[in-house]
Design a protein around this motif. Structure first.
Motif, short mmCIF file in Angstrom:
data_model
loop_
_atom_site.label_atom_id
_atom_site.label_comp_id
_atom_site.label_asym_id
_atom_site.label_seq_id
_atom_site.Cartn_x
_atom_site.Cartn_y
_atom_site.Cartn_z
N ALA B 137 0.84 -1.21 0.00
CA ALA B 137 0.00 0.00 0.00
C ALA B 137 0.87 1.25 0.00
CB ALA B 137 -0.92 -0.01 1.22
N THR B 138 1.94 1.20 0.80
CA THR B 138 2.82 2.36 0.90
C THR B 138 3.53 2.60 -0.43
OG1 THR B 138 3.12 1.88 3.24
CG2 THR B 138 4.71 3.39 2.24
N GLN B 139 3.95 1.50 -1.04
CA GLN B 139 4.62 1.62 -2.34
C GLN B 139 3.68 2.23 -3.39
OE1 GLN B 139 5.70 -2.06 -4.35
NE2 GLN B 139 7.82 -1.34 -4.41
N TRP B 140 2.43 1.78 -3.36
CA TRP B 140 1.43 2.30 -4.31
C TRP B 140 1.23 3.80 -4.09
CZ3 TRP B 140 -3.61 4.37 -3.78
CH2 TRP B 140 -4.35 4.41 -4.97
N ALA B 141 1.09 4.18 -2.81
CA ALA B 141 0.85 5.59 -2.49
C ALA B 141 2.07 6.44 -2.84
CB ALA B 141 0.51 5.74 -1.00
N ALA B 142 3.26 5.89 -2.59
CA ALA B 142 4.49 6.64 -2.88
C ALA B 142 4.62 6.86 -4.39
CB ALA B 142 5.70 5.88 -2.35
#
Lengths: 357, 275
Positions: B137-142
């Motif tokens: 999720a963090t990678q997607w948001a980043a």
């Protein structure tokens, strides 16, 4: 003008050695300072409610977005907490934000971000991060602004370790002090006395309003110049009594002293923190009498600090108790504005008290 | 880091902050103050600054679900939305804000991820105890932030197994077995099981890593204790109390520093020098 010797600020150093006789009101002088700093330093950004496209409700930022673009000068949501909060983050990044709070009365939602964050960031991070912002905000009364467009909350900020508080009283000073504030690496509260944006105000509300163009300190040179923070200005030199004041009340005090024929030494403090204690001591030691004039409410106002300092440091030179002339400890009234305002009668009474023996 | 926890003379923050309020500009790690949710608009401001400067770096911030009730969080979401700031707003919903369950922040009516809808932000709600889900999720948001597609609010649904702090006793306000009944499991154990099932990890390796980590912390703690522990001397010099309030020392602080120096000589005669 009996008894007072008005001291014009004179031709300032501009670096180029040339001065231009150009007269500005305070709004234009502030606009000029912002324009120069936007031009000189890519890290300066100007933001606030209505400051971008429209140019500010008092027009202090007029034309700046058109000139410097929407990423440098922009409108913000109506959220003082957000404005100060993002300015802290921008400062941490390395920018030098100049947020405007539309009225000083609106600054309270941003207090946590100012007091616990901006003011403490250098200290708590041991200098890793700083918050070099200058929060501009029109303050003070005299414009029938009622309780939410008239307040003078400077003492809230002078009480906070880590903040500087600057208040100009003339167009010349407004420009030089604002440039110094923007370049300062500490967070600065820059309160602009809105009653004198367009002209110096004598306090005689029933007399015609004067424009800045007849005042010697409306001469504002073009280009960059600075007035150091922490240095008071001698408005007049005199021997009978010292007047410590700032903002709009500089002009009111000057007019009243002139009318009463008092040989007053009026100090425009310009910066409340850091305070020019040397100038204060020197003057009070000379005159032996001290009157403090501010528009803000009395109890725990900045006048209380000034009075304590003068009493602690100049007690044996004093020939009369220090007089404090202030607003009353009420919310700022609307219809009774001129009954509230610390004008000629209240100041006159204080002068009479000081000089009676 | 342990010097910071002890606020001792080795603490690079000069003993000025409560434990774990680290700062490391070198690692782009911003120091939080300890006030609640104030960091959220600051992260948005940092991200706005990055965008203003044409920088590709993004900001991320974390806040507890309880503090989302603060006005600062609302300001952060509004500014993030208005300026399309390259920021990730993480809400750690561990269901407890000291003694207040998440319902006091509005969790009985809606999720925290759902708040994103009202601001027009992307909102994700993920199992915060699933390390891979957090990573993805963090990678997607980043990636979204970096490619200028806008801010993301991520609700990490998790559970605060321990007390709020070492001086908090959770049994005074929640059932003693709640912790055991929490269904989503310990995130480290779950990752361990997953990696073992993939054949990438083993119980032995895990035990060894556990032991190594414990030893590392122990050694660092011992080392840090040489620099002193809070309240038992070995702090930064007294004069540091007055430094960094402003860039330069104003006269009033200089006067107060003189008084502090005088007091020090009376209260702690013969101790380490002033400067």
């Amino acid at each position: 003008m009996s008894g007072t010797k008005t001291k014009a600020t004179g031709a300032p150093e501009t670096g180029s050695g040339e001065t231009t006789e150009r007269r500005l009101n305070m709004i234009e002088a502030i606009n000029d300072a912002l324009d120069i700093m936007l031009q000189r330093d890519d890290d300066v950004i100007v933001m606030g409610e209505d400051v971008g496209y429209f140019g500010g409700v008092f027009r202090c930022t007029a034309g700046l977005q058109q000139k410097h673009g929407r990423t440098r000068v922009f409108d913000t949501p109506i959220s003082e907490c957000g404005i100060i909060g993002v300015a802290v983050g921008m400062g941490a990044y390395g920018l030098r934000p100049v947020p405007e709070i539309q009225f000083a009365d609106y600054i309270y939602p941003g207090l946590d971000q100012l007091i616990s964050e901006a003011a403490r960031l250098r200290y708590r991070s041991a200098t890793e991060y700083i918050a070099p912002m200058t929060v501009r905000s029109p303050f003070g009364g005299g414009i029938f602004g009622g309780q939410t467009h008239s307040q003078s909350p400077e003492a809230i900020f002078t009480h906070v370790a880590g903040l500087k508080t600057v208040i100009p009283a003339t167009p010349y000073d407004a420009k030089g002090l604002l440039i110094s504030s923007i370049e300062d690496n500490d967070p600065v509260i820059f309160f602009e006395p809105k009653r004198i944006y367009n002209g110096p105000f004598s306090g005689y509300y029933d007399k015609p309003v004067k424009a800045w163009k007849t005042h010697p300190d409306s001469v504002v040179p073009e280009g960059y110049y600075k007035i150091p923070l922490g240095k008071a200005r001698h408005v007049t030199e005199g021997d009978q009594l010292t007047v410590l004041t700032y903002g709009t009340m500089v002009h009111v005090a000057e007019a009243v002293c002139a009318d009463k024929g008092v040989d007053a030494e009026i100090l425009d403090l310009r910066t409340l923190v850091p305070l020019d204690i040397e100038a204060i001591e020197k003057s009070v030691e000379k005159t032996g009498r001290c009157m403090i004039v501010h528009e803000a409410t009395r109890t725990s106002g900045f006048g209380a600090e000034l009075s304590a300092l003068v009493t602690e440091r100049c007690f044996y030179h004093l020939e009369a108790p220090v007089e404090r002339v202030t607003g009353f400890d009420t919310p700022y009234p609307h219809s009774l504005e001129w009954a509230y305002f610390p004008g000629p009668v209240r100041i006159g009474d204080a002068i009479d008290n000081l000089l009676k023996d | 880091m342990i010097n910071q926890i002890y606020s001792n003379k080795g603490d690079k923050l000069k003993g000025r902050q409560l434990p774990i309020m680290y700062s490391s500009r070198e690692h782009s790690f911003f120091t939080i103050s300890g006030n609640l949710a104030t960091q959220t608009p600051q992260a948005v401001g940092w991200a706005m600054a990055s965008a203003i400067k044409g920088d590709s770096r993004i900001a991320a911030t974390w806040v507890g679900e309880g503090s989302t009730a603060e006005g600062d969080f609302h300001s952060a979401c509004t500014f993030a939305s208005v300026y399309n700031a390259p920021v990730i707003l993480n809400v750690i919903n561990n269901q407890w804000a000291i003694s207040s369950f998440s319902g006091f922040a509005g969790a009985e009516r809606t999720t925290f991820a759902n708040r994103a809808v009202g601001y027009g932000l992307a909102g994700l709600r993920i199992d915060g105890n699933d390390a891979l889900a957090v990573y993805a999720a963090t990678q997607w948001a980043a990636e979204r932030a970096r490619s200028n597609k806008g801010p993301t609010l991520i609700e990490h649904f998790t559970y605060r197994a321990e007390g709020h702090s070492t001086s908090d006793d959770p049994t005074a306000y929640r059932s003693a077995q709640e912790r055991e009944e929490w269904p989503l499991g310990d995130p480290v154990n779950r990752l361990k099981k997953h990696l073992i099932a993939l054949g990438e990890w083993s119980e032995e390796q895990h035990a060894k890593m556990d032991e190594e980590c414990a030893q590392q912390v122990k050694a660092a703690t011992k080392e840090a204790e040489k620099n002193g522990i809070l309240g038992h001397g070995l702090h930064h010099p007294f004069r540091t109390m007055f430094q960094d309030v402003y860039e330069d020392l104003p006269w009033h602080l200089e006067e107060q520093a003189k008084q502090a120096k005088r007091e020090r000589e009376i209260k702690w005669p013969g101790e380490e020098p002033w400067s």
